[in-house]
Motif scaffolding. Structure first.
Motif, PDB file in Angstrom:
ATOM      1  N   GLU A 393       9.244   8.743   9.442  1.00  0.00           N
ATOM      2  CA  GLU A 393       9.094   8.823  10.841  1.00  0.00           C
ATOM      3  C   GLU A 393       8.654   7.509  11.900  1.00  0.00           C
ATOM      4  O   GLU A 393       8.948   7.563  12.926  1.00  0.00           O
ATOM      5  CB  GLU A 393       7.927  10.016  11.275  1.00  0.00           C
ATOM      6  N   VAL A 394       8.259   6.544  11.170  1.00  0.00           N
ATOM      7  CA  VAL A 394       7.838   5.445  11.833  1.00  0.00           C
ATOM      8  C   VAL A 394       9.122   4.357  11.691  1.00  0.00           C
ATOM      9  O   VAL A 394       9.571   4.486  12.903  1.00  0.00           O
ATOM     10  CB  VAL A 394       6.823   4.687  10.935  1.00  0.00           C
ATOM     11  N   ILE A 395       9.410   3.898  10.587  1.00  0.00           N
ATOM     12  CA  ILE A 395      10.814   3.037  10.464  1.00  0.00           C
ATOM     13  C   ILE A 395      11.128   3.527   9.102  1.00  0.00           C
ATOM     14  O   ILE A 395      10.792   2.790   8.242  1.00  0.00           O
ATOM     15  CB  ILE A 395      10.147   1.647  10.863  1.00  0.00           C
ATOM     16  N   PRO A 396      12.498   3.982   9.116  1.00  0.00           N
ATOM     17  CA  PRO A 396      13.281   4.303   8.137  1.00  0.00           C
ATOM     18  C   PRO A 396      13.568   3.065   7.221  1.00  0.00           C
ATOM     19  O   PRO A 396      13.997   2.050   7.891  1.00  0.00           O
ATOM     20  CB  PRO A 396      14.311   5.035   8.540  1.00  0.00           C
ATOM     21  N   GLY A 397      13.167   3.022   6.010  1.00  0.00           N
ATOM     22  CA  GLY A 397      13.751   2.010   5.080  1.00  0.00           C
ATOM     23  C   GLY A 397      12.463   1.166   4.661  1.00  0.00           C
ATOM     24  O   GLY A 397      12.478   0.557   3.447  1.00  0.00           O
ATOM     25  N   TRP A 398      11.650   1.260   5.481  1.00  0.00           N
ATOM     26  CA  TRP A 398      10.240   0.425   5.022  1.00  0.00           C
ATOM     27  C   TRP A 398       9.654   0.961   3.842  1.00  0.00           C
ATOM     28  O   TRP A 398       9.211   0.157   2.880  1.00  0.00           O
ATOM     29  CB  TRP A 398       9.217   0.811   5.919  1.00  0.00           C
ATOM     30  N   LYS A 399       9.657   2.302   3.561  1.00  0.00           N
ATOM     31  CA  LYS A 399       9.084   2.626   2.199  1.00  0.00           C
ATOM     32  C   LYS A 399       9.865   2.111   0.917  1.00  0.00           C
ATOM     33  O   LYS A 399       9.045   1.805  -0.011  1.00  0.00           O
ATOM     34  CB  LYS A 399       9.059   4.285   2.214  1.00  0.00           C
ATOM     35  N   ARG A 400      11.023   2.376   1.076  1.00  0.00           N
ATOM     36  CA  ARG A 400      11.940   1.637   0.003  1.00  0.00           C
ATOM     37  C   ARG A 400      11.793   0.225  -0.376  1.00  0.00           C
ATOM     38  O   ARG A 400      11.622  -0.275  -1.617  1.00  0.00           O
ATOM     39  CB  ARG A 400      13.307   2.118   0.312  1.00  0.00           C
ATOM     40  N   LEU A 401      11.487  -0.618   0.775  1.00  0.00           N
ATOM     41  CA  LEU A 401      11.575  -2.163   0.557  1.00  0.00           C
ATOM     42  C   LEU A 401      10.211  -2.274   0.020  1.00  0.00           C
ATOM     43  O   LEU A 401      10.082  -3.049  -0.616  1.00  0.00           O
ATOM     44  CB  LEU A 401      11.870  -2.616   2.136  1.00  0.00           C
ATOM     45  N   LEU A 402       9.089  -1.817   0.886  1.00  0.00           N
ATOM     46  CA  LEU A 402       7.908  -2.262   0.654  1.00  0.00           C
ATOM     47  C   LEU A 402       7.193  -1.637  -0.913  1.00  0.00           C
ATOM     48  O   LEU A 402       6.713  -2.612  -1.676  1.00  0.00           O
ATOM     49  CB  LEU A 402       6.665  -1.781   1.450  1.00  0.00           C
ATOM     50  N   SER A 403       7.788  -0.610  -1.320  1.00  0.00           N
ATOM     51  CA  SER A 403       7.392   0.028  -2.560  1.00  0.00           C
ATOM     52  C   SER A 403       8.213  -0.946  -3.819  1.00  0.00           C
ATOM     53  O   SER A 403       7.690  -0.680  -4.924  1.00  0.00           O
ATOM     54  CB  SER A 403       7.899   1.336  -2.785  1.00  0.00           C
ATOM     55  N   ALA A 404       8.997  -1.571  -3.380  1.00  0.00           N
ATOM     56  CA  ALA A 404       9.741  -2.618  -4.548  1.00  0.00           C
ATOM     57  C   ALA A 404       9.170  -3.924  -4.099  1.00  0.00           C
ATOM     58  O   ALA A 404       9.766  -4.913  -4.656  1.00  0.00           O
ATOM     59  CB  ALA A 404      11.340  -2.512  -4.079  1.00  0.00           C
ATOM     60  N   ASP A 405       7.828  -4.191  -3.528  1.00  0.00           N
ATOM     61  CA  ASP A 405       7.318  -5.190  -3.628  1.00  0.00           C
ATOM     62  C   ASP A 405       8.176  -6.208  -2.620  1.00  0.00           C
ATOM     63  O   ASP A 405       7.818  -7.572  -2.692  1.00  0.00           O
ATOM     64  CB  ASP A 405       7.077  -6.147  -4.758  1.00  0.00           C
ATOM     65  N   GLY A 406       8.739  -5.775  -1.724  1.00  0.00           N
ATOM     66  CA  GLY A 406       9.456  -6.766  -0.672  1.00  0.00           C
ATOM     67  C   GLY A 406       8.625  -6.814   0.494  1.00  0.00           C
ATOM     68  O   GLY A 406       7.887  -5.747   0.898  1.00  0.00           O
ATOM     69  N   CYS A 407       8.688  -7.738   1.344  1.00  0.00           N
ATOM     70  CA  CYS A 407       8.022  -7.797   2.535  1.00  0.00           C
ATOM     71  C   CYS A 407       9.284  -8.109   3.604  1.00  0.00           C
ATOM     72  O   CYS A 407      10.316  -8.082   3.472  1.00  0.00           O
ATOM     73  CB  CYS A 407       7.337  -9.403   2.846  1.00  0.00           C
ATOM     74  N   ILE A 408       8.649  -7.576   5.068  1.00  0.00           N
ATOM     75  CA  ILE A 408       9.388  -7.607   6.307  1.00  0.00           C
ATOM     76  C   ILE A 408       9.118  -8.815   7.138  1.00  0.00           C
ATOM     77  O   ILE A 408       7.757  -8.811   7.514  1.00  0.00           O
ATOM     78  CB  ILE A 408       9.416  -6.188   6.795  1.00  0.00           C
TER      79      ILE A 408
END
Length: 888
Positions: A393-408
């Motif tokens: 609901e915030v920004i789609p895709g953040w959960k997948r990227l951050l949970s894989a130890d990636g940063c934005i």
């Protein structure tokens, strides 16, 4: 972080050594040896060597440092001109593309030449000068094979370039000075050659008359750099012609040189955004005059790296200072510590706003909550809209990227689905995930509200460490708060210890009472089972001995009454067993509320009339006619309450049943129903025990009035499963009022009127049924029950016989009644084998389970084995005929 800091310190130490080199006083080999030592100490390098590319494109070793020898040693004669073997040719191609070569001995395909030097690991760093491959710097291990991490490779690459830069600078300086020394003794005729040589040196070259500033020579590189159009500026005054000034440049070294003509002056200058290392000395000009020679080497890249090292050192120091502030303050100073610590970090990394978000699980999905916010130089209130929000609901895709130890990282406007961030004024963001014990704990959001940019790799690494530190400070603050709350709670508990001791004693007494109640219940159940059994046995003996038909009928009627009573006891115990095992499950189907109540009243009215009691029913008009739920269990609740009311109300007493719709939302109707009477009522103690498992209001009353005492417990569980509650209002001798609520969905359509459910004795027209049953008495009962209905029944004493009979003549049987628990072969296996037969009828013949196992999982197991339906033992004739009629 310690490893990075140590590498930066080693690189800085080498840079200090190399930049302090003076051509006329220092020995190159000594300076190189001192500069290489801290680099080798960090990485364990055993051999450091430098190769130049020769004109014939071979490699020539020009410097060698060996750790075991303690420093600089003679170059290896075998490496004065390295031949281009197939392997070295491949390496040369890789180096020309500005890529390092990182190999172990075992990876070599060609060891004919390279292998003889005994290295186990080699890292070759290409060095470029003037856009061409100048040579390589090599780092070798002889004692072990190892692969350097990316961080170490980057460190050694920087060290190699710093070292090579020194050698290139010295080469150029040596070449320039040697050229001047060679030609200064030549005649004026050699001046043209000298100028040609100086023009081709890759450095800024300027020769002037020191006293006047008259230009004697300026090379093409100098002219190109300063944009001089005149091809022969000789004779002009340097500061006027070159810089457009009326007097000497402020940084001009001439006055210092004139004060001591024999010295060499080293100084740094910045021209047009480029940094140069300048050398000024007095030389003999070919025409016999003394000339001031200025030559400068471009050190912009070296200066940039030096500044970067200083910046990184300052940044690391900032993080350390912030850590000291954040980790040393107590919980009560949390906000001040966070404000001060983050402000220090913000000054060096240029962030305007920072937030800490923590993850949690809500309804099986990951959510985020803002738990800390820093803005405008201080701690701020968190945003309510950013609490317990689903990631998508915030920004789609953040959960997948951050949970894989990636940063934005980067400008918000270029990110997909960035409307929310833009609405809060974000321009550039860095989102850094935080992990605790390998679990994705949350993230830290850094924001730049002014400039569209991206955080550098170093800043990302810096803020990664800061994020972990900040999240831990937040966690520590929460833990300290909880500890303080726990301490306060512990203090209160200590004050109430005596009260708790009394409560524990009461609990022990209650537990002992519950055990006694269970024992009394089991004793009562034994009595309630034996009483109807005695009646059945006694009346059966009387019926067998009686000659008078009326006496036999009377005995049989009493046997039927006792059997129904015994079945009711068994059903209550089974329902209680389901409740104890948490296996009481409700069904959902549309039903008529008034018709359901009418069936209950039809059963209870005989007993009401028998006791000359008055029964009043009051139903609200707004109750939907059709509801969806478990009508049989709801009827069981009404039946239990009405049976108790009839049982405990004296003759000619009054009983009242009421039901009303109290609310409806999204199709869910909440009903409130009640049964009240003018009976014996309940005491306060009895009201506390009335709904407890294995408890009865009064054992003496139960003996007098009969019943298992489980009806209210079962009713309470049913009501709770329907989303409601049940309670009682009563006084001893003043009657009792039981009230309950339930949630039922509004039905989709009216329930159609049904005709009489009676069966025509000839309605089955001689259909043939095969029944598998191992007990003879059960076979006799089934034969007797179905005799009036034109059904032909054939029996098999176990599953194996049933399989054999069906296999011999599959078309003969219209339906199979299958007991489950039988010797030789049980009903499950027999059913599966029948369904597996290679005949069409095996797939379609109805198979009905007939068993005393009546729990939902028992029914599901029958259906999973391939059966079509389920009939419970003891057989209810109406139910059984209804099931059979459905399939044949």
């Amino acid at each position: 972080m310690d490893s990075k800091t140590n590498m930066l310190d080693a690189l800085y130490s080498a840079l200090e050594v190399f930049t302090s080199f003076h051509y006329d006083t220092d020995v190159l080999e000594d300076v190189l040896s001192r500069g290489i030592r801290p680099i080798a100490d960090i990485t364990g390098i055993e051999l450091f060597s430098v190769f130049r590319v020769t004109k014939d494109q071979t490699f020539h070793q020009i410097y060698r440092w060996i750790r075991s020898k303690g420093g600089t040693v003679e170059v290896d004669d075998r490496l004065r001109h390295v031949p281009l073997t197939p392997l070295t040719a491949i390496w040369a191609k890789t180096l020309l593309s500005d890529h390092c070569i990182h190999v172990t001995f075992d990876e070599l395909n060609d060891i004919s030449f390279i292998g003889q030097f005994g290295f186990k690991t080699k890292l070759m760093v290409p060095i470029f000068a003037d856009g061409k491959l100048w040579g390589t710097v090599n780092f070798d291990h002889f004692s072990r094979e190892t692969y350097y991490e990316d961080e170490t490779v980057a460190f050694l690459t920087s060290a190699a370039r710093i070292c090579a830069n020194l050698m290139i600078r010295i080469d150029k300086t040596r070449f320039a000075l040697e050229a001047f020394d060679t030609y200064k003794k030549e005649s004026e005729a050699a001046l043209g050659t000298l100028r040609s040589v100086l023009s081709n040196i890759d450095a800024l070259i300027l020769a002037t008359v020191p006293e006047t500033g008259e230009i004697l020579f300026v090379n093409d590189i100098y002219k190109d750099f300063f944009g001089i159009k005149d091809s022969a500026p000789n004779g002009g005054i340097c500061y006027q012609f070159l810089h457009g000034l009326k007097e000497r440049c402020p940084h001009c070294p001439t006055p210092k040189l004139l004060s001591a003509p024999g010295q060499t002056i080293h100084w740094d200058a910045s021209f047009g955004g480029y940094n140069h290392s300048m050398t000024t000395l007095m030389i003999d000009w070919p025409d016999g005059r003394k000339a001031q020679l200025d030559f400068g080497v471009d050190i912009t890249e070296k200066t940039r790296e030096h500044r970067m090292l200083l910046h990184r050192e300052k940044a690391l120091d900032t993080i350390n200072r912030a850590a000291i502030i954040l980790l040393s303050k107590q919980a009560e100073a949390f906000a001040d510590a966070m404000t001060e610590g983050i402000s220090i970090i913000a000054d060096i990394v240029k962030i305007d706003r920072m937030s800490v978000f923590r993850n949690s699980v809500k309804a099986g999905s990951l959510t985020l909550s803002q738990i800390y916010r820093w803005e405008n130089g201080g701690t701020s209130e968190t945003i309510k809209e950013l609490r317990n929000v689903y990631y998508d609901e915030v920004i789609p895709g953040w959960k997948r990227l951050l949970s894989a130890d990636g940063c934005i990282n980067g400008p918000v406007r270029s990110m997909p689905n960035s409307d929310l961030l833009l609405s809060y004024g974000c321009v550039t963001v860095l989102v850094m995930p935080v992990y605790t014990d390998t679990r994705f704990w949350g993230f830290v959001l850094y924001e730049n509200l002014k400039e569209e940019t991206a955080f550098s790799e170093f800043e990302v690494d810096l803020l990664r460490s800061a994020s972990f530190m900040l999240s831990n400070v937040v966690i520590r603050n929460e833990v300290e708060k909880k500890v303080k709350e726990a301490d306060e709670h512990r203090r209160i508990m200590m004050l109430q210890t005596e009260k708790w001791n009394y409560q524990l004693q009461d609990a022990l007494t209650a537990a002992q009472s519950a055990n006694r109640a269970k024992s009394e219940f089991l004793s009562h159940m034994s009595h309630d089972r034996r009483t109807p059994m005695n009646a059945i046995i006694g009346r059966t003996t009387g019926a067998l001995a009686a000659c008078d038909p009326e006496r036999k009928d009377y005995a049989l009627q009493k046997i039927d009454d006792a059997s129904q009573h015994l079945l009711g006891v068994i059903n209550d115990v089974l329902d209680m067993s389901k409740i104890e095992a948490n296996k009481l499950v409700l069904s959902n189907n549309d039903f008529s509320f008034t018709k359901m109540l009418q069936k209950v009243l039809d059963v209870i009215s005989f007993r009401v009339d028998e006791r000359r009691q008055k029964l009043t029913v009051n139903l609200s008009d707004d109750i939907p006619e059709t509801l969806n739920g478990d009508d049989h269990r709801l009827a069981q609740v009404f039946s239990n309450l009405l049976s108790n009311a009839v049982k405990f109300t004296p003759e000619e007493g009054e009983i009242r049943l009421e039901a009303a719709l109290i609310s409806e939302e999204d199709g869910i109707c909440r009903l409130q129903c009640g049964v009240s009477d003018t009976g014996i009522g309940l005491t306060e103690e009895q009201k506390e025990r009335i709904f407890l498992s294995f408890e009865q209001a009064d054992i003496g009353i139960s003996r007098q009035y009969g019943g298992t005492g489980l009806g209210l417990t079962i009713s309470q569980k049913i009501v709770e499963l329907m989303g409601g509650e049940i309670w009682v209002t009563s006084e001893a001798g003043q009657g009792a009022a039981f009230t309950f609520t339930v949630n039922l969905r509004r039905g989709l359509a009216p329930i159609p009127e049904t005709s009489d459910t009676g069966f025509d004795p000839g309605g089955f027209n001689g259909k043939v049924i095969l029944m598998a049953e191992d007990l003879e008495i059960n076979r006799e009962v089934v034969a007797l029950l179905f005799q009036p209905f034109s059904l032909q029944i054939e029996f098999a004493e176990d599953g194996e016989q049933a399989l054999k009979k069906f296999t011999e003549d599959p078309e003969r049987y219209d339906l199979i009644l299958m007991d489950v628990q039988m010797p030789v072969m049980d009903g499950f296996q027999a059913t599966r084998l029948i369904r597996a037969l290679d005949v069409p009828r095996a797939k379609t013949v109805p198979i009905i389970a007939v068993t005393a196992d009546v729990f939902k999982e028992d029914v599901d197991r029958c259906l999973a084995a391939g059966m079509n339906a389920h009939i419970a033992k003891p057989i209810n004739l109406t139910e059984a005929l209804g099931v059979i009629k459905r399939y044949i």
